[in-house]
Design a protein around this motif. Structure first.
Motif, short mmCIF file in Angstrom:
data_model
loop_
_atom_site.label_atom_id
_atom_site.label_comp_id
_atom_site.label_asym_id
_atom_site.label_seq_id
_atom_site.Cartn_x
_atom_site.Cartn_y
_atom_site.Cartn_z
N ILE A 31 0.88 -1.18 0.00
CA ILE A 31 0.00 0.00 0.00
C ILE A 31 0.91 1.22 0.00
O ILE A 31 1.81 1.34 0.84
N ALA A 32 0.70 2.11 -0.96
CA ALA A 32 1.53 3.31 -1.08
C ALA A 32 0.78 4.51 -0.48
O ALA A 32 -0.38 4.76 -0.84
N ILE A 33 1.44 5.21 0.42
CA ILE A 33 0.80 6.34 1.11
C ILE A 33 1.73 7.55 1.05
O ILE A 33 2.91 7.46 1.38
N ARG A 39 4.08 1.39 2.45
CA ARG A 39 5.18 2.18 1.92
C ARG A 39 4.84 3.67 1.98
O ARG A 39 3.86 4.11 1.37
N LEU A 40 5.61 4.41 2.75
CA LEU A 40 5.40 5.85 2.90
C LEU A 40 6.27 6.55 1.84
O LEU A 40 7.50 6.52 1.92
N ILE A 41 5.59 7.16 0.87
CA ILE A 41 6.26 7.67 -0.33
C ILE A 41 6.31 9.20 -0.31
O ILE A 41 5.26 9.85 -0.31
N PRO A 42 7.51 9.78 -0.31
CA PRO A 42 7.61 11.25 -0.34
C PRO A 42 7.20 11.80 -1.71
O PRO A 42 7.37 11.14 -2.74
N MET A 43 6.70 13.01 -1.70
CA MET A 43 6.52 13.78 -2.93
C MET A 43 7.47 14.98 -2.95
O MET A 43 7.51 15.71 -3.93
N HIS A 44 8.23 15.17 -1.86
CA HIS A 44 9.16 16.29 -1.79
C HIS A 44 10.43 15.84 -1.09
O HIS A 44 10.37 15.24 -0.01
N TYR A 45 11.59 16.15 -1.72
CA TYR A 45 12.89 15.68 -1.23
C TYR A 45 13.85 16.84 -0.93
O TYR A 45 15.06 16.67 -1.04
N PHE A 46 13.33 18.00 -0.58
CA PHE A 46 14.18 19.17 -0.36
C PHE A 46 13.72 19.87 0.91
O PHE A 46 12.51 19.99 1.15
N HIS A 47 14.67 20.35 1.73
CA HIS A 47 14.28 20.88 3.04
C HIS A 47 13.46 22.15 2.91
O HIS A 47 12.63 22.43 3.78
N GLU A 107 5.37 4.90 -11.12
CA GLU A 107 5.35 3.43 -11.15
C GLU A 107 4.92 2.85 -9.80
O GLU A 107 4.16 1.87 -9.76
N VAL A 108 5.42 3.43 -8.70
CA VAL A 108 5.04 2.96 -7.37
C VAL A 108 3.52 3.06 -7.20
O VAL A 108 2.87 2.12 -6.72
N TYR A 109 2.95 4.19 -7.58
CA TYR A 109 1.49 4.37 -7.44
C TYR A 109 0.72 3.46 -8.39
O TYR A 109 -0.30 2.88 -8.03
N GLN A 110 1.21 3.31 -9.61
CA GLN A 110 0.50 2.49 -10.59
C GLN A 110 0.39 1.04 -10.14
O GLN A 110 -0.64 0.38 -10.37
N ASN A 111 1.42 0.52 -9.48
CA ASN A 111 1.49 -0.91 -9.17
C ASN A 111 1.06 -1.26 -7.75
O ASN A 111 1.08 -2.43 -7.37
N ASN A 152 -3.68 3.05 -3.03
CA ASN A 152 -2.94 4.24 -2.63
C ASN A 152 -3.76 5.13 -1.70
O ASN A 152 -4.99 5.15 -1.77
N ILE A 153 -3.03 5.90 -0.88
CA ILE A 153 -3.63 6.97 -0.09
C ILE A 153 -2.77 8.20 -0.33
O ILE A 153 -1.55 8.14 -0.23
N GLY A 154 -3.41 9.33 -0.64
CA GLY A 154 -2.65 10.54 -0.94
C GLY A 154 -3.09 11.72 -0.10
O GLY A 154 -4.26 11.86 0.23
N MET A 155 -2.12 12.58 0.20
CA MET A 155 -2.40 13.82 0.92
C MET A 155 -1.94 15.03 0.12
O MET A 155 -2.71 15.95 -0.10
#
Length: 383
Positions: A200-202, A241-249, A284-288, A292-295
């Motif tokens: 499960i991707a969140i 699976r906790l998936i970031p959408m932002h990788y910058f401080h 790809e993570v979301y597709q497969n 999914n749960i999104g915020m």
């Protein structure tokens, strides 16, 4: 065609990267050749993200093209690039309460003085709590040759601003479509077949205080942590699976909040995606995913188009924000009504996680039709 794109690049999320990819797809359909000057608030970061995604851009567009990064905070660089351009565009993102909005206003006014075309391509309107920023949005729109907003709610918000400042609002000049990220994922879907996997991707973000006048973000963040715990306990046979959408401080790296949840909960099936994913890898993570749960807004856009098996945690203004606006336009049959929680109003409960295998029916032909306004308006830029 030499196109300068400005906006919030330099602090780009995966969603901003999807916007950019969608715009490139539109440009490739309209222009035989094009060059991009991308204005960045932090150029080193945009150099990295565009390098990571460039092979994906070529997959989507079937073209090789040049991207040059410049510092959009440097007025001399900005003016130099505008002089070389045919078009100056704000490439998606919200027109909202941040000081960099004045840079966009300055660029559009300067471009107009120099006889260059200007365009708002897939932007949202709001949140705008302060009058000075609403006035700036008014100035930007009035100096735009083309205005395409990402949802009908943004057009309503813009109309309210015109009314506030006693200006005539020409409805026919303000076009509505979907966020350009929708185009990115539609093109991705054409080339990539899903292979469902057992996770499960969140995506979560720390609740942003600027979206809530009540300033009760601490309580919402605690509720989100409990929500993740309950998801992990409900689906013990699956990785969460906790998936970031932002990788910058700058803009709050999602991994900080996601790791704090994982460390506090200590559930074996909760996994944080710490190494950076590219735009394509994230889709790809979301597709497969099993579901999914999104915020974050663009996690919802990507999950909806790539998977259509998703649930929504809306942190924006109730019945006014960008998530509500996206769903209002795309979900005519109210599929997501029972899969939606307003974080500012509703109980954050796993009770919404029902009928996980059901999918939202994407009407691709209708979505393509709604996106055509980008092609029509970009075609006008050639004249």
């Amino acid at each position: 065609m030499k196109i300068t794109i400005i906006g919030w690049y330099g602090t780009e999320t995966i969603g901003d990267r999807a916007i950019l990819a969608g715009l490139f797809s539109f440009f490739a359909k309209v222009y035989d050749d094009f060059e991009i000057n991308l204005g960045s608030l932090y150029p080193f970061f945009s150099e990295r993200t565009t390098n990571e995604d460039f092979s994906f851009y070529k997959e989507l567009t079937k073209k090789d093209f040049k991207i040059e990064i410049f510092n959009s905070k440097d007025s001399k660089e900005l003016i130099h690039v505008i002089k070389q351009s045919d078009v100056v565009a704000m490439g998606g993102g919200p027109l909202m309460d941040i000081s960099e909005l004045f840079m966009v206003e300055y660029a559009f006014k300067k471009a107009r003085k120099l006889g260059k075309k200007t365009a708002l391509l897939g932007c949202g309107v709001g949140p705008l709590f302060h009058k000075k920023y609403r006035k700036s949005v008014l100035e930007i729109v009035q100096h735009s040759d083309i205005v395409i907003l990402r949802d009908s709610k943004s057009k309503e918000n813009l109309q309210e601003i015109y009314k506030e400042f006693n200006r005539y609002f020409d409805e026919s000049a303000v076009n509505i479509s979907y966020d350009p990220a929708v185009e990115c994922v539609l093109q991705f879907n054409k080339e990539n077949t899903p292979t469902q996997q057992d996770y499960i991707a969140i995506n979560l973000r720390e609740f942003p205080i600027e979206y809530n006048k009540q300033n009760d973000s601490k309580n919402i963040n605690e509720e989100l942590k409990r929500f993740i715990k309950n998801v992990a306990l409900k689906y013990t046979d699956k990785d969460i699976r906790l998936i970031p959408m932002h990788y910058f401080h700058i803009g709050n790296d999602d991994r900080v909040f996601l790791n704090s949840i994982a460390m506090d909960l200590k559930c074996e099936n909760i996994k944080v995606q710490n190494p950076n994913l590219t735009l394509k890898e994230t889709i790809e993570v979301y597709q497969n995913a099993y579901f999914n749960i999104g915020m974050r807004f663009h996690s919802i856009v990507l999950q909806t188009i790539a998977s259509a098996k998703n649930y929504i945690l809306d942190y924006t203004e109730p019945k006014k924000g960008k998530i509500y606006g996206f769903l209002k336009d795309i979900d005519k049959d109210r599929f997501y009504e029972s899969r939606y929680i307003s974080l500012q109003e509703g109980e954050i409960s796993t009770e919404i996680l029902q009928n996980e295998s059901e999918q939202f029916e994407l009407n691709v032909d209708e979505i393509d039709k709604h996106l055509k306004i980008y092609l029509e308006k970009l075609e006008e830029m050639k004249r």
